[in-house]
Design a protein around this motif. Structure first.
Motif, PDB file in Angstrom:
ATOM      1  N   LEU A  70       0.748  -1.113   0.086  1.00  0.00           N
ATOM      2  CA  LEU A  70      -0.124   0.016  -0.252  1.00  0.00           C
ATOM      3  C   LEU A  70       0.978   1.153  -0.043  1.00  0.00           C
ATOM      4  O   LEU A  70       1.703   1.320   1.050  1.00  0.00           O
ATOM      5  CB  LEU A  70      -0.860   0.097   1.422  1.00  0.00           C
ATOM      6  N   ASP A  71       0.651   2.059  -0.786  1.00  0.00           N
ATOM      7  CA  ASP A  71       1.402   3.401  -0.867  1.00  0.00           C
ATOM      8  C   ASP A  71       0.532   4.739   0.054  1.00  0.00           C
ATOM      9  O   ASP A  71       1.464   5.598   0.273  1.00  0.00           O
ATOM     10  CB  ASP A  71       1.374   3.860  -2.203  1.00  0.00           C
ATOM     11  N   ASP A  72      -0.652   4.391   0.348  1.00  0.00           N
ATOM     12  CA  ASP A  72      -1.433   5.298   1.059  1.00  0.00           C
ATOM     13  C   ASP A  72      -2.466   4.757   1.956  1.00  0.00           C
ATOM     14  O   ASP A  72      -3.172   4.058   1.385  1.00  0.00           O
ATOM     15  CB  ASP A  72      -1.969   6.540   0.236  1.00  0.00           C
ATOM     16  N   ALA A  73      -1.983   4.566   3.356  1.00  0.00           N
ATOM     17  CA  ALA A  73      -3.095   3.773   4.200  1.00  0.00           C
ATOM     18  C   ALA A  73      -3.486   4.543   5.177  1.00  0.00           C
ATOM     19  O   ALA A  73      -2.656   5.353   5.771  1.00  0.00           O
ATOM     20  CB  ALA A  73      -2.069   2.337   4.581  1.00  0.00           C
ATOM     21  N   THR A  74      -4.685   4.332   5.546  1.00  0.00           N
ATOM     22  CA  THR A  74      -5.292   5.101   6.495  1.00  0.00           C
ATOM     23  C   THR A  74      -5.404   4.046   8.043  1.00  0.00           C
ATOM     24  O   THR A  74      -5.619   3.033   7.964  1.00  0.00           O
ATOM     25  CB  THR A  74      -6.808   5.581   6.447  1.00  0.00           C
TER      26      THR A  74
ATOM     27  N   GLY B  19       8.087   9.840  -1.669  1.00  0.00           N
ATOM     28  CA  GLY B  19       8.296   9.936  -2.959  1.00  0.00           C
ATOM     29  C   GLY B  19       6.910  10.229  -3.643  1.00  0.00           C
ATOM     30  O   GLY B  19       6.956  10.595  -4.711  1.00  0.00           O
ATOM     31  N   LEU B  20       5.873   9.894  -2.810  1.00  0.00           N
ATOM     32  CA  LEU B  20       4.661   9.934  -3.668  1.00  0.00           C
ATOM     33  C   LEU B  20       4.367  11.505  -3.249  1.00  0.00           C
ATOM     34  O   LEU B  20       4.174  11.961  -2.263  1.00  0.00           O
ATOM     35  CB  LEU B  20       3.498   9.218  -2.998  1.00  0.00           C
ATOM     36  N   LYS B  21       4.292  12.149  -4.584  1.00  0.00           N
ATOM     37  CA  LYS B  21       3.739  13.616  -4.779  1.00  0.00           C
ATOM     38  C   LYS B  21       2.669  13.919  -5.560  1.00  0.00           C
ATOM     39  O   LYS B  21       1.996  13.005  -6.049  1.00  0.00           O
ATOM     40  CB  LYS B  21       5.116  14.577  -5.351  1.00  0.00           C
ATOM     41  N   GLY B  22       2.073  15.116  -5.103  1.00  0.00           N
ATOM     42  CA  GLY B  22       0.984  15.695  -5.996  1.00  0.00           C
ATOM     43  C   GLY B  22      -0.443  14.993  -5.924  1.00  0.00           C
ATOM     44  O   GLY B  22      -1.591  15.466  -6.400  1.00  0.00           O
ATOM     45  N   VAL B  23      -0.790  14.427  -4.574  1.00  0.00           N
ATOM     46  CA  VAL B  23      -1.985  13.967  -3.942  1.00  0.00           C
ATOM     47  C   VAL B  23      -2.667  15.312  -3.183  1.00  0.00           C
ATOM     48  O   VAL B  23      -1.688  15.834  -2.447  1.00  0.00           O
ATOM     49  CB  VAL B  23      -1.762  12.813  -3.109  1.00  0.00           C
TER      50      VAL B  23
ATOM     51  N   THR C 151      -5.479  12.136  -9.182  1.00  0.00           N
ATOM     52  CA  THR C 151      -5.382  12.119 -10.898  1.00  0.00           C
ATOM     53  C   THR C 151      -4.048  12.580 -11.298  1.00  0.00           C
ATOM     54  O   THR C 151      -3.615  12.450 -12.497  1.00  0.00           O
ATOM     55  CB  THR C 151      -6.559  12.764 -11.368  1.00  0.00           C
ATOM     56  N   ARG C 152      -3.397  13.575 -10.451  1.00  0.00           N
ATOM     57  CA  ARG C 152      -2.180  14.133 -10.915  1.00  0.00           C
ATOM     58  C   ARG C 152      -1.175  13.823 -10.029  1.00  0.00           C
ATOM     59  O   ARG C 152      -0.329  14.560 -10.123  1.00  0.00           O
ATOM     60  CB  ARG C 152      -2.240  15.567 -10.821  1.00  0.00           C
ATOM     61  N   ALA C 153      -1.164  12.613  -9.410  1.00  0.00           N
ATOM     62  CA  ALA C 153      -0.133  12.183  -8.412  1.00  0.00           C
ATOM     63  C   ALA C 153       0.978  11.492  -9.275  1.00  0.00           C
ATOM     64  O   ALA C 153       0.943  11.077 -10.394  1.00  0.00           O
ATOM     65  CB  ALA C 153      -0.735  10.910  -7.659  1.00  0.00           C
TER      66      ALA C 153
END
Length: 539
Positions: A264-268, A519-523, A534-536
């Motif tokens: 998972l790259d984005d987990a809550t 490293g995940l950007k644009g969210v 959509t622009r991540a």
């Protein structure tokens, strides 16, 4: 948002979002182009005209575009519309020009008729719509929902292939924000009629989209699916990702383990897991226009139709203990329905939630007195209450806390808890088969009316059957207000009336804890609405 509309999921009640400033990143410069995300409940449909669940709306946010969407500063910007239209006819008519290069994922052109078709379906009683209240104020919407007029009488029409004319019954101060919600998305009329309205949106092969991605690998019942880049999207050069994988994850421990193993790259996360991660370098705290509350069944056959019993339950709940010990994720005690940072009252300069909130301090002594009086009024020596909630870790923990609190603080009461899948929970609520239901409202757009409007008498989002003539009057006056002062004055009165009558029992405001891979950007994480990926891109 919201029929079954959950837990703190990574993507949430109500619009389409746009991220400015990331367009310079392209798929050719990214090291990685796949993103792995989670939902807290299975996706059951992508037909935006008759559902309003969080998994649906969060997915639609990344699949489709409506007339407008929100940018990174929460400002309304054009999407399928060429520009933001200025109303005429004393604020009651919007003539909107559509872009001519928008296409569906099957290659069909997006036309004005696609909006007309979708909106009519969304108010047509034959389609069993659940989000009809948001159309109130559009010409004839209320009469159509009531079955008094045909859907063709709705105040929306196509003027040629790329011009849309929308007529309102009165000026609506929040109209531009309102139509960013997924329920106002268009539908490819040709495609829907080809596959049939009963099948549309029930699986990947029966679904098309007009946004950055299209859905694949979804049978309608599986717990994972994939979004792939839409080759027909008009702005595809601005989309760096080629694929988004979604998986249903219902418990925090699993979410954490999947994140640790890079699945998972984005987990809550929440509760004990979140508490132990407060200093983690990957932790991102996200403020949400999101309130968890207890829906209270006030139909005549429910003991909680008694106002004193409802108030007693509210007064025994120690919201500070709930948020700090049970949730432990930064969520805060709720003293009103509208959550903080949703909107500033322009007539006072104050945060609406803060200026209307009541005390969140428990008062067990007063509660016991009211409980005793309430039982006497309904002629019972004891009651059994059925509390229903979703089968996620968060809702299980909160439901257990509510059960324990009520039974330990009040006498002669038994609370039975059922944790159910989203679909079963929705069915029980629709049937009125509950006394208390743990639920939430995530604002679809940043305005108090988006919360307060769902609790009017007969509203489809009001399964507790709260009905108060004074409250209904305040909401009606706000919706038709000609001045800013009148609008906000009536909203304040409505919030106060809701609290005084214990129409619902607010519990806490959500602070979402996300674990995000470096490293995940644009969210963009909007306070109101759902996360836009959509622009991540990966840096």
């Amino acid at each position: 948002m919201n029929k079954s509309i959950i837990k703190f999921i990574a993507p949430i009640m109500i619009g389409m979002f746009f991220l400015a400033g990331c367009s310079s990143k392209s798929a050719t410069t990214s090291k990685k182009t796949t993103l792995n995300l989670m939902q807290s409940s299975d996706l059951t449909t992508l037909d935006n005209t008759n559902q309003a669940t969080m998994s649906e709306f969060s997915t639609l946010t990344n699949l489709d575009e409506g007339l407008y969407k929100l940018n990174s500063k929460n400002k309304v910007v054009p999407a399928i519309a060429k520009s933001i239209a200025k109303p005429t006819n004393n604020g009651k008519t919007y003539t909107i020009k559509l872009r001519k290069n928008a296409r569906w994922s099957n290659g069909d052109k997006v036309t004005a008729q696609d909006f007309v078709y979708s909106w009519r379906r969304s108010v047509d009683p034959a389609n069993n719509p659940v989000y009809t209240y948001v159309f109130s104020g559009i010409k004839n919407a209320d009469a159509i929902v009531a079955g008094k007029l045909a859907p063709t009488k709705l105040g929306i029409k196509a003027k040629g292939k790329y011009t849309l004319v929308i007529t309102l019954e009165h000026p609506m101060q929040s109209f531009n924000k309102l139509v960013t919600m997924p329920v106002f998305l268009p539908q490819d009329k040709t495609f829907v009629q080809k596959v049939g309205t009963k099948k549309y949106g029930t699986s990947a092969k029966y679904t098309v989209s007009n946004g950055a991605f299209k859905i694949t690998n979804w049978t309608g019942t599986n717990s994972s699916y994939t979004l792939v880049k839409n080759e027909y999207y008009y702005a595809k050069k601005k989309v760096a990702l080629t694929k988004i994988n979604y998986t249903t994850v219902k418990d925090d421990n699993t979410a954490y383990n999947l994140f640790k193993t890079n699945k998972l790259d984005d987990a809550t996360v929440s509760g004990v897991i979140a508490q132990g991660l407060q200093n983690n370098k990957n932790l991102k705290k996200v403020s949400r226009a999101w309130t968890y509350y207890l829906q209270v069944n006030q139909s005549s056959n429910s003991p909680l139709a008694n106002a004193k019993l409802r108030k007693a339950i509210s007064l025994v709940i120690n919201r500070k203990q709930l948020t700090q010990k049970v949730l432990a994720d930064g969520s805060t005690a709720a003293g009103s329905f509208v959550s903080p940072k949703t909107a500033t009252d322009p007539t006072t300069g104050k945060d609406f939630s803060e200026e209307t909130a009541t005390s969140t301090t428990a008062d067990v002594k007063k509660a016991k007195k009211l409980w005793k009086e309430g039982l006497a009024q309904i002629g019972k020596s004891s009651v059994t209450l059925n509390l229903i909630a979703e089968d996620t870790d968060t809702q299980k923990n909160v439901a257990e806390y509510i059960q324990s609190t009520i039974q330990s603080k009040l006498s002669n009461v038994t609370v039975k808890v059922q944790n159910l899948p989203a679909k079963s929970l929705s069915s029980k609520k629709s049937a009125g088969d509950f006394d208390l239901s743990l639920w939430y409202w995530l604002a679809d757009y940043a305005d108090p009316i988006n919360y307060l409007g769902i609790l009017t008498s007969g509203n489809s989002m009001n399964p507790g059957k709260y009905s108060d003539s004074a409250y209904d009057t305040y909401i009606a006056k706000a919706q038709t207000a000609q001045t800013t002062a009148a609008y906000w004055s009536n909203l304040r009165k409505a919030e106060k009336q809701l609290q005084e009558s214990t129409g619902i029992i607010p519990l806490y405001y959500v602070k979402e804890d996300h674990l995000v891979q470096s490293g995940l950007k644009g969210v963009i994480y909007h306070t109101a609405g759902f996360a836009d990926y959509t622009r991540a891109y990966w840096k």
